[in-house]
Write an enzyme that holds these catalytic residues in place. Structure first.
Site, mmCIF file in Angstrom:
data_model
loop_
_atom_site.group_PDB
_atom_site.id
_atom_site.type_symbol
_atom_site.label_atom_id
_atom_site.label_comp_id
_atom_site.label_asym_id
_atom_site.label_seq_id
_atom_site.Cartn_x
_atom_site.Cartn_y
_atom_site.Cartn_z
ATOM 1 N N THR A 90 10.680 2.746 13.419
ATOM 2 C CA THR A 90 11.231 1.402 13.637
ATOM 3 C C THR A 90 10.267 0.580 14.483
ATOM 4 O OG1 THR A 90 13.439 2.257 13.397
ATOM 5 C CG2 THR A 90 13.237 0.183 14.602
ATOM 6 N N ARG A 134 22.815 6.292 12.111
ATOM 7 C CA ARG A 134 24.114 6.101 12.791
ATOM 8 C C ARG A 134 25.001 7.330 12.680
ATOM 9 N NH1 ARG A 134 24.059 3.736 7.918
ATOM 10 N NH2 ARG A 134 25.898 3.771 6.584
ATOM 11 N N GLU A 212 28.014 -1.437 8.803
ATOM 12 C CA GLU A 212 27.143 -0.575 7.996
ATOM 13 C C GLU A 212 27.897 0.367 7.060
ATOM 14 O OE1 GLU A 212 23.441 0.891 10.088
ATOM 15 O OE2 GLU A 212 24.530 0.096 11.814
ATOM 16 N N HIS A 228 38.263 -16.487 29.288
ATOM 17 C CA HIS A 228 37.720 -17.718 29.843
ATOM 18 C C HIS A 228 37.113 -18.599 28.776
ATOM 19 C CE1 HIS A 228 38.302 -16.329 33.998
ATOM 20 N NE2 HIS A 228 38.130 -15.128 33.450
ATOM 21 N N LYS A 319 13.129 -3.760 6.375
ATOM 22 C CA LYS A 319 12.076 -2.934 6.988
ATOM 23 C C LYS A 319 10.858 -2.850 6.059
ATOM 24 C CE LYS A 319 14.917 -0.081 10.033
ATOM 25 N NZ LYS A 319 15.420 1.232 10.397
#
Ligand code: F6R
Length: 329
Positions: A90, A134, A212, A228, A319
């Site tokens: 990567t 993952r 994914e 908020h 990629k």
């Protein structure tokens, strides 16, 4: 097997064994005494989330997760750096690694191979190849955990975690499981996932797994910040959404109260509010038990949507495009 052509179900079911194996790999890592006053994790996507989990667990030293090409100037000789890339290819992580080498930080690489290992970094923990990054979260996280355990930075009950995951793995594909029921409610709806400290990394993991595995958009936000701003926006545009609140019995009592009030405020703008609780005593078990439910829920949603949970073609395409042309980074 149907749409699950690469059998993600098996990988999910075997997750407790993966964790056991990853612990063994981490135990075997040869680590000498190191001196550091900060820890960084460099990685992307599925390889980075373990760093976020670590940041929730480590109390004595600041932990930063660096998800890009560069490293901050404060990283130096007093930093312990984990460079985590499942593929080892990567480009953001490889770029950060190059800069880490110049910084004088102690570097530990966790990878299954690739360009990262071609450089022969002195301290590399090799993990098995053949997974989607993952799906290898056990391998990507536990070697670093065991190293930090050896160094006295973390100490959690691993046996509790293993028995909880083993227990859970037996019924996550049942139609009455929390994961399956949640996935049924999510078909055609936009998941809005809320959590609070220390469960932020779990919310982030849930989001990425819906992206994914299920191939859907998902949104996360964190208490008390969302009180908020974000809750004011509910109702516009009108999106059929399901709010999922990730809950932990040890949330600050003021957070618990905020959650109750927030439910009342937003309930008319959502198709439902689902509250999913962590299971177990130690924070390590609580984080992983909830993460595991998200992994299964995203898997079930993929199957219900008729999509294969494993391939992530757009990530691979990007990629490939980036790699063509041979320019350096
Ligand atoms: C794919 C996945 C991605 C990768 C990311 C970085 O399953 O989870 O998010 O983790 O593209 O790639 P690696 O992990 O090989 O450095």
């Amino acid at each position: 097997m149907g749409v699950d052509k690469q059998n993600m179900k098996r990988v999910l079911k075997d997750f407790p064994q993966q964790v056991m194996d990853a612990i063994r790999i981490g135990e075997e890592a040869k680590i000498s005494r190191l001196n550091f006053n900060s820890i960084v994790f460099c990685g992307m996507g599925g390889s980075a989330i373990g760093g976020d989990i670590m940041a929730s667990l480590v109390k004595s030293v600041p932990v930063s997760v660096l998800r890009s090409y560069d490293i901050p100037e404060w990283v130096g000789e007093d930093t312990l750096a984990f460079v985590v890339s499942y593929s080892g290819n990567t480009e953001e992580t490889l770029s950060a690694y190059k800069k880490l080498k110049k910084s004088g930080a102690d570097i530990i690489c966790i990878t299954s191979g690739g360009k990262l290992t071609e450089d022969k970094p002195p301290l590399t923990v090799r993990i098995p190849s053949g997974f989607q990054p993952r799906c290898a979260i056990g391998y990507l996280f536990f070697p670093a955990f065991m190293v930090l355990r050896k160094l006295g930075v973390v100490d959690f009950d691993i046996d509790e975690l293993l028995s909880k995951l083993t227990d859970m793995s037996r019924n996550q594909d049942n139609e009455d499981s929390v994961a399956f029921t949640l996935a049924s409610k999510l078909v055609g709806r936009f998941p809005i996932i809320y959590a609070a400290s220390p469960l932020e990394p779990v919310a982030r993991r849930w989001q990425a797994q819906f992206n994914e595995n299920s191939k859907v958009l998902a949104h996360i936000n964190i208490f008390p910040e969302l009180n908020h701003n974000e809750m004011v926006g509910f109702g516009s545009p009108e999106i059929d959404n399901l709010v999922i609140i990730l809950r932990d019995p040890e949330y600050n009592p003021r957070i618990q109260k905020r959650i109750e009030i927030t439910k009342g405020i937003i309930s008319r703008y959502t198709s439902g509010i689902e509250e999913i609780y962590t299971e177990g005593d130690s924070l390590l078990t609580r984080l992983f038990s909830l993460m595991y439910i998200g992994d299964w829920a995203s898997y079930h949603l993929a199957i219900k949507r008729g999509v294969d949970p494993t391939p992530v073609e757009r990530i691979a395409y990007l990629k490939e495009k980036l790699a063509s042309g041979g320019d350096s980074y």
